[in-house]
Design a protein around this motif. Structure first.
Motif, PDB file in Angstrom:
ATOM      1  N   ALA A 225       0.885  -1.203   0.048  1.00 28.83           N
ATOM      2  CA  ALA A 225      -0.313  -0.080   0.010  1.00 28.83           C
ATOM      3  C   ALA A 225       0.927   1.175   0.039  1.00 28.83           C
ATOM      4  O   ALA A 225       0.511   2.279  -0.779  1.00 28.83           O
ATOM      5  N   ALA A 226       1.993   1.396   0.829  1.00 28.60           N
ATOM      6  CA  ALA A 226       2.755   2.411   1.039  1.00 28.60           C
ATOM      7  C   ALA A 226       3.637   2.640  -0.503  1.00 28.60           C
ATOM      8  O   ALA A 226       3.580   3.660  -0.965  1.00 28.60           O
ATOM      9  N   GLY A 227       3.904   1.413  -0.957  1.00 33.11           N
ATOM     10  CA  GLY A 227       4.625   1.620  -2.142  1.00 33.11           C
ATOM     11  C   GLY A 227       3.801   2.409  -3.320  1.00 33.11           C
ATOM     12  O   GLY A 227       4.048   3.079  -4.274  1.00 33.11           O
ATOM     13  N   THR A 228       2.396   1.924  -3.289  1.00 38.33           N
ATOM     14  CA  THR A 228       1.300   2.376  -4.262  1.00 38.33           C
ATOM     15  C   THR A 228       1.166   3.680  -4.318  1.00 38.33           C
ATOM     16  O   THR A 228       1.062   4.504  -5.284  1.00 38.33           O
ATOM     17  N   LEU A 229       0.948   4.154  -2.903  1.00 30.15           N
ATOM     18  CA  LEU A 229       0.762   5.468  -2.846  1.00 30.15           C
ATOM     19  C   LEU A 229       1.856   6.239  -3.099  1.00 30.15           C
ATOM     20  O   LEU A 229       1.757   7.167  -3.869  1.00 30.15           O
ATOM     21  N   PHE A 230       3.082   5.982  -2.902  1.00 27.98           N
ATOM     22  CA  PHE A 230       4.333   6.587  -2.855  1.00 27.98           C
ATOM     23  C   PHE A 230       4.383   6.525  -4.703  1.00 27.98           C
ATOM     24  O   PHE A 230       4.860   7.784  -5.222  1.00 27.98           O
ATOM     25  N   VAL A 231       3.937   5.536  -5.489  1.00 26.14           N
ATOM     26  CA  VAL A 231       4.223   5.913  -6.959  1.00 26.14           C
ATOM     27  C   VAL A 231       3.180   6.853  -7.494  1.00 26.14           C
ATOM     28  O   VAL A 231       3.545   7.706  -8.348  1.00 26.14           O
ATOM     29  N   HIS A 232       2.059   6.806  -7.009  1.00 28.43           N
ATOM     30  CA  HIS A 232       0.962   7.675  -7.512  1.00 28.43           C
ATOM     31  C   HIS A 232       1.106   9.075  -7.144  1.00 28.43           C
ATOM     32  O   HIS A 232       0.868   9.935  -7.964  1.00 28.43           O
ATOM     33  N   LEU A 233       1.653   9.301  -5.786  1.00 30.15           N
ATOM     34  CA  LEU A 233       2.108  10.738  -5.617  1.00 30.15           C
ATOM     35  C   LEU A 233       3.250  11.067  -6.345  1.00 30.15           C
ATOM     36  O   LEU A 233       3.253  12.572  -6.721  1.00 30.15           O
ATOM     37  N   CYS A 234       4.092  10.420  -6.655  1.00 30.71           N
ATOM     38  CA  CYS A 234       5.215  10.600  -7.395  1.00 30.71           C
ATOM     39  C   CYS A 234       4.799  11.103  -8.837  1.00 30.71           C
ATOM     40  O   CYS A 234       5.384  11.829  -9.415  1.00 30.71           O
ATOM     41  N   LEU A 235       3.900  10.116  -9.427  1.00 31.43           N
ATOM     42  CA  LEU A 235       3.301  10.541 -10.788  1.00 31.43           C
ATOM     43  C   LEU A 235       2.384  11.682 -10.814  1.00 31.43           C
ATOM     44  O   LEU A 235       2.663  12.463 -11.624  1.00 31.43           O
TER      45      LEU A 235
END
Length: 247
Positions: A225-235
């Motif tokens: 979940a943290a990794g997915t949130l991290f990617v979406h916020l970076c995108l």
């Protein structure tokens, strides 16, 4: 250290020249290599600040996955460039969890077919590639054109997002499930369940070890979940910058 006594009262964010910074009282957060902790988007800064603010009497670093991902992106401790990150991620396509099938027991083989085939079919349609599956220990024979397509897809992400994607892939042991998450095709809970399909089948057959399986499942969900949130916020950050440049 795994834990440390909380030494600050308030957490805030501020905008600096290089991006958004995290403040612990009047101290600016630094990375393990003593670099200024600066992230590219306000949303990511708020998420990281929330991790620090949610710590109680002690700081449990092992629970702060977003902070860890940001530290990795800033310090790049293994000194990997974009090509090396993509190569590391692509290794999982050759041994992707959803492509390796069993022949026995029949019930597990049927479960894998019912649960994993639709995911593989989605990825083949989404990226216009051939993937397939195999019961051989060697795994499926992934066409070169499929590999080229996924390399090109991964190369389209910025370095921050790519760090997060590779992190998710290593957790799920699956490039296909990870891309399903990034594309919002499935939820974190669904992706984690599919990555643990054989283990969940064995638990259904033989029962679980008290607390241990639940702990592992919750930990994996938290990391993914943290990794997915991290990617979406970076995108989100890169999209905003691109839009501003166009305007």
């Amino acid at each position: 250290p795994a834990e440390r006594k909380r030494f600050y009262q308030n957490v805030s964010i501020s905008q600096g020249e290089g991006g958004f910074e995290i403040n612990l009282d009047h101290r600016k957060l630094k990375t393990p290599q003593a670099k200024l902790f600066t992230v590219p988007s306000e949303a990511l800064a708020i998420a990281v600040a929330t991790e620090w603010d949610s710590q109680k009497d002690t700081i449990k670093f092992y629970t702060m996955h977003l902070t860890t991902l940001c530290n990795t992106a800033l310090d790049n401790p293994t000194q990997r460039n974009k090509t090396q990150l993509i190569r590391a991620a692509m290794k999982f396509l050759e041994t992707d969890t959803v492509c390796y099938r069993v022949e026995e027991p029949a019930a597990l083989a049927e479960l894998q077919k019912n649960e994993w085939d639709p995911v593989v079919a989605w990825a083949e349609r989404r990226y216009n590639v051939a993937i397939g599956s195999s019961t051989s220990i060697l795994g499926p024979n992934i066409p070169a054109s499929t590999k080229e397509t996924f390399v090109s897809q991964l190369a389209s992400y910025n370095m921050w997002a790519l760090q997060g994607i590779e992190f998710i892939i290593t957790q799920l042991k699956s490039l296909i499930l990870s891309m399903g998450l990034i594309d919002r095709h499935m939820t974190v809970e669904r992706a984690v369940l599919l990555s643990r399909l054989e283990e969940e089948y064995q638990i259904q057959q033989w029962g679980s070890v008290a607390w241990a399986h639940d702990y592992d499942l919750c930990e994996l969900r938290a990391r993914v979940a943290a990794g997915t949130l991290f990617v979406h916020l970076c995108l989100e950050s890169s999209t905003v910058k691109h839009k501003l440049l166009q305007d």
